[in-house]
Motif scaffolding. Structure first.
Motif, short mmCIF file in Angstrom:
data_model
loop_
_atom_site.label_atom_id
_atom_site.label_comp_id
_atom_site.label_asym_id
_atom_site.label_seq_id
_atom_site.Cartn_x
_atom_site.Cartn_y
_atom_site.Cartn_z
N ARG A 39 52.19 17.28 -30.89
CA ARG A 39 51.78 15.93 -31.28
C ARG A 39 52.89 15.13 -31.95
NH1 ARG A 39 45.65 17.55 -33.31
NH2 ARG A 39 44.86 17.96 -31.21
N VAL A 40 54.10 15.68 -31.99
CA VAL A 40 55.26 14.94 -32.49
C VAL A 40 56.44 15.23 -31.57
CG1 VAL A 40 54.57 14.91 -34.92
CG2 VAL A 40 55.86 16.85 -34.04
N SER A 41 57.44 14.38 -31.61
CA SER A 41 58.65 14.63 -30.83
C SER A 41 59.46 15.72 -31.52
CB SER A 41 59.47 13.36 -30.68
OG SER A 41 59.83 12.86 -31.95
N PHE A 42 60.34 16.35 -30.76
CA PHE A 42 61.13 17.46 -31.29
C PHE A 42 62.58 17.04 -31.48
CE2 PHE A 42 57.61 19.43 -29.10
CZ PHE A 42 57.26 20.49 -29.92
N PHE A 65 65.01 26.89 -24.27
CA PHE A 65 64.17 26.19 -25.25
C PHE A 65 64.73 24.79 -25.52
CE2 PHE A 65 62.29 30.29 -26.34
CZ PHE A 65 60.99 29.93 -26.64
N LEU A 66 66.03 24.69 -25.68
CA LEU A 66 66.63 23.38 -25.98
C LEU A 66 66.54 22.45 -24.78
CD1 LEU A 66 69.68 24.53 -28.12
CD2 LEU A 66 67.47 23.66 -28.90
N ASP A 67 66.55 23.01 -23.57
CA ASP A 67 66.32 22.18 -22.39
C ASP A 67 64.91 21.58 -22.42
OD1 ASP A 67 68.81 22.49 -21.30
OD2 ASP A 67 68.24 24.13 -19.95
N LEU A 68 63.94 22.40 -22.86
CA LEU A 68 62.57 21.91 -22.99
C LEU A 68 62.49 20.78 -24.01
CD1 LEU A 68 60.13 24.97 -22.89
CD2 LEU A 68 60.18 23.01 -21.36
N VAL A 69 63.27 20.88 -25.08
CA VAL A 69 63.29 19.82 -26.09
C VAL A 69 63.73 18.51 -25.44
CG1 VAL A 69 64.38 18.98 -28.20
CG2 VAL A 69 63.72 21.38 -28.01
N ARG A 70 64.81 18.58 -24.67
CA ARG A 70 65.33 17.37 -24.04
C ARG A 70 64.33 16.80 -23.03
NH1 ARG A 70 70.20 20.24 -25.15
NH2 ARG A 70 69.96 21.60 -23.35
N GLN A 71 63.67 17.68 -22.28
CA GLN A 71 62.67 17.22 -21.32
C GLN A 71 61.47 16.58 -22.02
OE1 GLN A 71 61.55 20.35 -18.53
NE2 GLN A 71 63.64 21.14 -18.54
N SER A 72 61.05 17.21 -23.13
CA SER A 72 59.85 16.71 -23.82
C SER A 72 60.07 15.34 -24.44
CB SER A 72 59.41 17.71 -24.90
OG SER A 72 60.32 17.71 -25.99
N ASN A 73 61.32 15.02 -24.72
CA ASN A 73 61.62 13.72 -25.34
C ASN A 73 61.92 12.63 -24.33
OD1 ASN A 73 61.28 14.66 -27.98
ND2 ASN A 73 63.38 15.40 -28.12
N GLN A 74 61.88 12.97 -23.03
CA GLN A 74 62.09 11.95 -22.00
C GLN A 74 60.81 11.13 -21.85
OE1 GLN A 74 64.84 11.14 -20.08
NE2 GLN A 74 65.93 12.51 -21.49
N PRO A 75 60.91 9.81 -21.84
CA PRO A 75 59.71 8.98 -21.68
C PRO A 75 59.10 9.15 -20.30
CG PRO A 75 61.68 7.62 -21.56
CD PRO A 75 62.13 9.00 -21.97
N GLY A 76 57.77 9.16 -20.21
CA GLY A 76 57.08 9.24 -18.94
C GLY A 76 57.10 7.91 -18.22
N TRP A 77 56.67 7.90 -16.95
CA TRP A 77 56.68 6.65 -16.18
C TRP A 77 55.82 5.58 -16.84
CZ3 TRP A 77 51.91 4.97 -14.94
CH2 TRP A 77 50.89 5.90 -14.81
N TRP A 78 54.79 6.02 -17.59
CA TRP A 78 53.88 5.07 -18.22
C TRP A 78 54.50 4.36 -19.43
CZ3 TRP A 78 53.46 10.32 -17.82
CH2 TRP A 78 53.67 11.06 -18.97
N ASN A 79 55.71 4.76 -19.81
CA ASN A 79 56.34 4.15 -20.98
C ASN A 79 56.55 2.65 -20.79
OD1 ASN A 79 57.74 4.56 -23.63
ND2 ASN A 79 59.47 3.74 -22.46
N ARG A 80 56.75 2.22 -19.52
CA ARG A 80 56.98 0.79 -19.30
C ARG A 80 55.72 -0.04 -19.51
NH1 ARG A 80 57.31 3.18 -14.18
NH2 ARG A 80 55.86 2.43 -12.58
N TYR A 81 54.59 0.63 -19.68
CA TYR A 81 53.34 -0.06 -19.98
C TYR A 81 52.95 0.11 -21.46
CZ TYR A 81 52.76 -0.05 -14.88
OH TYR A 81 52.93 -0.22 -13.52
#
Length: 274
Positions: A39-42, A65-81
């Motif tokens: 529920r929070v960014s890493f 694990f650190l790759d997962l951190v970078r992936q989890s912080n990428q905005p989803g396609w819905w971010n533009r909305y």
């Protein structure tokens, strides 16, 4: 959520309390709890420190694990909305995108994942009558983007139950409703889509309001029940809550017309609309 679940398992395997883990990253017990629930960014530094605390020293494992951190912080396609969506609904869209199974019950409208563009426009207009044409169009586009999960190589399994009144509520007019019913008849041909209609005279008990249950392929992720209200939404994930809503959904499916009977109902509605 996947990363948080993996960190929780590592912590528990080492018998380390959330309080001690929080102290190790200059945070609190509640921060660790929020991280483990996704529920929070890493921050890479926090995860690296936790991996050290949990005894994960092998370079390749730490790197994954650190790759997962970078992936989890990428905005989803819905971010533009994001300017159109409150935070609580952004969370839902992200969860829906990741779900392997979606079970939904709706009493007022056709579920969002099954709506046509014109029907979605009528729903948005009804809910936000003062919205500009541009805002309405973007909200409809968002809903159409969500439907693209059905084109994924491994699309989610959607099981929808709707109240029969939905098929008699001509949002946008009879022509729009007829088009929507025809769309439902096409969608139920998909092997991963099931639709049932609860008749006006149900045989048993049913739910009082709409809800959606999400299940994920990752075993570490709990099922989630999503309940929306005028001022926000609730996300339920406690086992007792999930069990209750699972039982309610099961009763609804028994109460409703079978998928085959539902197709007959849809055809009757389409013929009635001309």
């Amino acid at each position: 959520m996947v990363l948080g679940g993996q960190l929780r398992r590592l912590r528990e395997a080492r018998d380390i309390s959330r309080e001690d883990a929080g102290h190790a990253i200059r945070g609190s017990e509640s921060k660790i709890s929020r991280m483990e629930l996704g529920r929070v960014s890493f921050k890479e530094r926090d995860v690296a420190d936790l991996l050290t605390l949990y005894g994960v020293h092998e370079e390749e494992e730490r790197g994954s694990f650190l790759d997962l951190v970078r992936q989890s912080n990428q905005p989803g396609w819905w971010n533009r909305y994001s300017d159109l969506m409150p935070r609580w609904f952004q969370d839902y869209v992200g969860l829906e995108e990741s779900a392997s199974r979606v079970q939904t019950y709706e009493v007022l409208f056709v579920p969002g994942l099954l709506q046509t563009e014109r029907y979605a426009r009528a729903v948005v207009r009804r809910g936000i009558p003062d919205a500009s044409e541009d805002e309405v169009s973007r909200r409809v586009n968002l809903r159409m983007q969500r439907k693209k999960v059905f084109t994924y190589p491994r699309p989610p399994r959607l099981w929808a139950v709707i109240d029969e009144s939905v098929l008699h509520r001509p949002l946008g007019g009879p022509e729009v409703l007829r088009e929507q019913v025809e769309e439902l008849l096409e969608l139920v041909k998909l092997p991963n889509v099931s639709l049932q209609v609860v008749p006006f005279a149900p045989r048993g008990s049913s739910a009082e309001s709409a809800f959606t249950m999400l299940r994920f392929a990752e075993p570490e992720l709990p099922d989630i029940v999503y309940l929306e209200h005028l001022c926000g939404a609730l996300y339920l994930d406690k086992p007792a809550e999930i069990d209750l809503y699972s039982q309610v959904f099961h009763r609804l499916t028994l109460d409703a017309a079978t998928p085959a009977q539902t197709k007959k109902i849809l055809n009757e509605v389409r013929n009635r609309l001309g």
